[in-house]
Design a protein around this motif. Structure first.
Motif, PDB file in Angstrom:
ATOM      1  N   ILE A 138     -11.222 -10.491  -4.046  1.00 22.61           N
ATOM      2  CA  ILE A 138     -10.130  -9.944  -3.240  1.00 22.61           C
ATOM      3  C   ILE A 138     -10.272 -10.386  -1.789  1.00 22.61           C
ATOM      4  O   ILE A 138      -9.302 -10.770  -1.149  1.00 22.61           O
ATOM      5  N   GLU A 139     -11.493 -10.354  -1.268  1.00 22.18           N
ATOM      6  CA  GLU A 139     -11.722 -10.732   0.129  1.00 22.18           C
ATOM      7  C   GLU A 139     -11.300 -12.167   0.427  1.00 22.18           C
ATOM      8  O   GLU A 139     -10.868 -12.469   1.530  1.00 22.18           O
ATOM      9  N   GLU A 140     -11.427 -13.042  -0.557  1.00 15.94           N
ATOM     10  CA  GLU A 140     -11.054 -14.438  -0.358  1.00 15.94           C
ATOM     11  C   GLU A 140      -9.543 -14.617  -0.261  1.00 15.94           C
ATOM     12  O   GLU A 140      -9.066 -15.554   0.351  1.00 15.94           O
ATOM     13  N   GLU A 141      -8.779 -13.725  -0.871  1.00 15.06           N
ATOM     14  CA  GLU A 141      -7.322 -13.844  -0.917  1.00 15.06           C
ATOM     15  C   GLU A 141      -6.589 -12.997   0.116  1.00 15.06           C
ATOM     16  O   GLU A 141      -5.481 -13.328   0.502  1.00 15.06           O
ATOM     17  N   LEU A 142      -7.187 -11.892   0.532  1.00 14.53           N
ATOM     18  CA  LEU A 142      -6.485 -10.928   1.367  1.00 14.53           C
ATOM     19  C   LEU A 142      -7.143 -10.774   2.734  1.00 14.53           C
ATOM     20  O   LEU A 142      -8.352 -10.958   2.877  1.00 14.53           O
ATOM     21  N   ASP A 143      -6.337 -10.418   3.712  1.00 15.25           N
ATOM     22  CA  ASP A 143      -6.837 -10.211   5.065  1.00 15.25           C
ATOM     23  C   ASP A 143      -7.361  -8.799   5.275  1.00 15.25           C
ATOM     24  O   ASP A 143      -8.234  -8.573   6.096  1.00 15.25           O
ATOM     25  N   LEU A 144      -6.809  -7.839   4.535  1.00 12.70           N
ATOM     26  CA  LEU A 144      -7.253  -6.455   4.657  1.00 12.70           C
ATOM     27  C   LEU A 144      -7.030  -5.732   3.343  1.00 12.70           C
ATOM     28  O   LEU A 144      -5.974  -5.859   2.734  1.00 12.70           O
ATOM     29  N   VAL A 145      -8.040  -4.982   2.916  1.00 18.68           N
ATOM     30  CA  VAL A 145      -7.923  -4.113   1.744  1.00 18.68           C
ATOM     31  C   VAL A 145      -8.082  -2.684   2.234  1.00 18.68           C
ATOM     32  O   VAL A 145      -9.121  -2.323   2.774  1.00 18.68           O
ATOM     33  N   LEU A 146      -7.016  -1.909   2.078  1.00 20.94           N
ATOM     34  CA  LEU A 146      -7.072  -0.498   2.436  1.00 20.94           C
ATOM     35  C   LEU A 146      -7.565   0.271   1.213  1.00 20.94           C
ATOM     36  O   LEU A 146      -7.309  -0.141   0.080  1.00 20.94           O
ATOM     37  N   ILE A 147      -8.251   1.366   1.447  1.00 19.93           N
ATOM     38  CA  ILE A 147      -8.757   2.196   0.351  1.00 19.93           C
ATOM     39  C   ILE A 147      -8.028   3.534   0.390  1.00 19.93           C
ATOM     40  O   ILE A 147      -8.013   4.222   1.420  1.00 19.93           O
ATOM     41  N   ALA A 148      -7.422   3.896  -0.716  1.00 17.24           N
ATOM     42  CA  ALA A 148      -6.582   5.088  -0.782  1.00 17.24           C
ATOM     43  C   ALA A 148      -7.328   6.355  -0.380  1.00 17.24           C
ATOM     44  O   ALA A 148      -6.766   7.221   0.288  1.00 17.24           O
ATOM     45  N   ASP A 149      -8.600   6.479  -0.772  1.00 18.89           N
ATOM     46  CA  ASP A 149      -9.370   7.676  -0.435  1.00 18.89           C
ATOM     47  C   ASP A 149      -9.656   7.787   1.061  1.00 18.89           C
ATOM     48  O   ASP A 149     -10.067   8.833   1.538  1.00 18.89           O
ATOM     49  N   TYR A 150      -9.462   6.713   1.786  1.00 20.36           N
ATOM     50  CA  TYR A 150      -9.647   6.673   3.242  1.00 20.36           C
ATOM     51  C   TYR A 150      -8.364   6.158   3.884  1.00 20.36           C
ATOM     52  O   TYR A 150      -8.389   5.335   4.788  1.00 20.36           O
ATOM     53  N   PHE A 151      -7.226   6.674   3.407  1.00 25.42           N
ATOM     54  CA  PHE A 151      -5.925   6.147   3.805  1.00 25.42           C
ATOM     55  C   PHE A 151      -5.716   6.175   5.320  1.00 25.42           C
ATOM     56  O   PHE A 151      -5.312   5.186   5.922  1.00 25.42           O
ATOM     57  N   ASP A 152      -5.999   7.311   5.952  1.00 21.91           N
ATOM     58  CA  ASP A 152      -5.784   7.429   7.398  1.00 21.91           C
ATOM     59  C   ASP A 152      -6.651   6.436   8.167  1.00 21.91           C
ATOM     60  O   ASP A 152      -6.182   5.771   9.091  1.00 21.91           O
ATOM     61  N   LYS A 153      -7.905   6.331   7.797  1.00 20.34           N
ATOM     62  CA  LYS A 153      -8.817   5.387   8.462  1.00 20.34           C
ATOM     63  C   LYS A 153      -8.387   3.951   8.192  1.00 20.34           C
ATOM     64  O   LYS A 153      -8.464   3.096   9.078  1.00 20.34           O
ATOM     65  N   SER A 154      -7.943   3.695   6.977  1.00 13.67           N
ATOM     66  CA  SER A 154      -7.476   2.356   6.634  1.00 13.67           C
ATOM     67  C   SER A 154      -6.252   1.978   7.454  1.00 13.67           C
ATOM     68  O   SER A 154      -6.105   0.829   7.875  1.00 13.67           O
ATOM     69  N   LEU A 155      -5.357   2.951   7.681  1.00 13.42           N
ATOM     70  CA  LEU A 155      -4.179   2.687   8.508  1.00 13.42           C
ATOM     71  C   LEU A 155      -4.570   2.321   9.939  1.00 13.42           C
ATOM     72  O   LEU A 155      -3.907   1.494  10.579  1.00 13.42           O
ATOM     73  N   LEU A 156      -5.640   2.912  10.440  1.00 15.89           N
ATOM     74  CA  LEU A 156      -6.113   2.546  11.775  1.00 15.89           C
ATOM     75  C   LEU A 156      -6.544   1.082  11.808  1.00 15.89           C
ATOM     76  O   LEU A 156      -6.293   0.365  12.778  1.00 15.89           O
ATOM     77  N   LEU A 157      -7.176   0.634  10.729  1.00 15.95           N
ATOM     78  CA  LEU A 157      -7.562  -0.784  10.653  1.00 15.95           C
ATOM     79  C   LEU A 157      -6.332  -1.683  10.574  1.00 15.95           C
ATOM     80  O   LEU A 157      -6.283  -2.733  11.215  1.00 15.95           O
ATOM     81  N   LEU A 158      -5.339  -1.268   9.803  1.00 15.26           N
ATOM     82  CA  LEU A 158      -4.086  -2.032   9.721  1.00 15.26           C
ATOM     83  C   LEU A 158      -3.417  -2.091  11.096  1.00 15.26           C
ATOM     84  O   LEU A 158      -2.969  -3.157  11.532  1.00 15.26           O
ATOM     85  N   LYS A 159      -3.356  -0.957  11.764  1.00  8.69           N
ATOM     86  CA  LYS A 159      -2.766  -0.894  13.109  1.00  8.69           C
ATOM     87  C   LYS A 159      -3.453  -1.882  14.038  1.00  8.69           C
ATOM     88  O   LYS A 159      -2.810  -2.631  14.774  1.00  8.69           O
ATOM     89  N   LYS A 160      -4.763  -1.883  14.009  1.00 11.51           N
ATOM     90  CA  LYS A 160      -5.539  -2.768  14.886  1.00 11.51           C
ATOM     91  C   LYS A 160      -5.305  -4.234  14.528  1.00 11.51           C
ATOM     92  O   LYS A 160      -5.072  -5.069  15.408  1.00 11.51           O
ATOM     93  N   MET A 161      -5.362  -4.564  13.249  1.00  7.95           N
ATOM     94  CA  MET A 161      -5.183  -5.948  12.811  1.00  7.95           C
ATOM     95  C   MET A 161      -3.799  -6.473  13.171  1.00  7.95           C
ATOM     96  O   MET A 161      -3.642  -7.623  13.578  1.00  7.95           O
ATOM     97  N   MET A 162      -2.774  -5.616  13.039  1.00  9.25           N
ATOM     98  CA  MET A 162      -1.395  -6.040  13.270  1.00  9.25           C
ATOM     99  C   MET A 162      -0.946  -5.822  14.726  1.00  9.25           C
ATOM    100  O   MET A 162       0.161  -6.197  15.078  1.00  9.25           O
TER     101      MET A 162
END
Length: 195
Positions: A138-162
């Motif tokens: 997955i890491e080779e194909e995608l720029d970010l993998v969010l994890i549902a159990d850490y949805f809020d924290k994952s969104l912070l990573l998406l916010k930062k990346m974008m």
């Protein structure tokens, strides 16, 4: 006076989110990053029962609010279950490509790159990555993998990346599943078989 808290998320393949090349992100939870330009091109590789509809709505709302171009199915609401190709789209992309793809469709990055902008970020959301081997693929194909159990924290990573703002990632949970009817995960099933 508001205290500013900085968090550093060091991402390893077995923790809650995956970024290419094990990137480190510094996230200041109380201020916006005024030094970066928002990225307006994103592909969501949707997965079932992981929060993909909520994430898709966040991304779609961002795109609609900025009049971005969307890769849409020629019929219905989903692109289908066949391999992604230009032929299944409502219209063909301009020379620049589409900005946003958030529909259910089997992931095929090479075909998606033919219709999307070259600056697109490829993301997905998973419930629990089952094996280190799967995460590496997955890491080779995608720029970010969010994890549902850490949805809020994952969104912070998406916010930062974008380089988005907090209001860009605000959401109301959709299709939330109750735990009483939850099916066992593959890890739980594997443990039950071992016993």
């Amino acid at each position: 006076m508001r205290k500013t808290t900085n968090f550093t998320f060091i991402i390893f393949s077995f923790t809650f989110c995956c970024l290419k090349r094990s990137q480190t992100l510094r996230i200041n939870l109380h201020s916006e990053d005024n030094h970066c330009q928002p990225r307006n091109s994103i592909v969501l590789a949707k997965t079932h029962k992981t929060g993909g509809s909520t994430l898709g709505t966040i991304i779609a709302r961002y795109g609609y609010g900025r009049n971005l171009t969307f890769a849409l199915p020629s019929t219905g609401f989903i692109l289908g279950y066949q391999t992604f190709s230009q032929e299944i789209l409502l219209r063909q992309p301009t020379d620049e490509g589409f900005n946003v793809l958030v529909n259910h469709v089997p992931f095929h990055r090479a075909n998606m790159e033919k219709v999307m902008k070259p600056t697109d970020q490829y993301v997905t959301i998973l419930r629990e990555p089952v094996s280190l081997r799967e995460i590496k693929a997955i890491e080779e194909e995608l720029d970010l993998v969010l994890i549902a159990d850490y949805f809020d924290k994952s969104l912070l990573l998406l916010k930062k990346m974008m380089c988005w703002k907090f209001e860009d990632i605000m959401f109301i949970k959709k299709k939330q599943r109750r735990n009483v009817s939850r099916e066992p995960t593959r890890i739980e099933q594997a443990n039950a078989i071992r016993k």
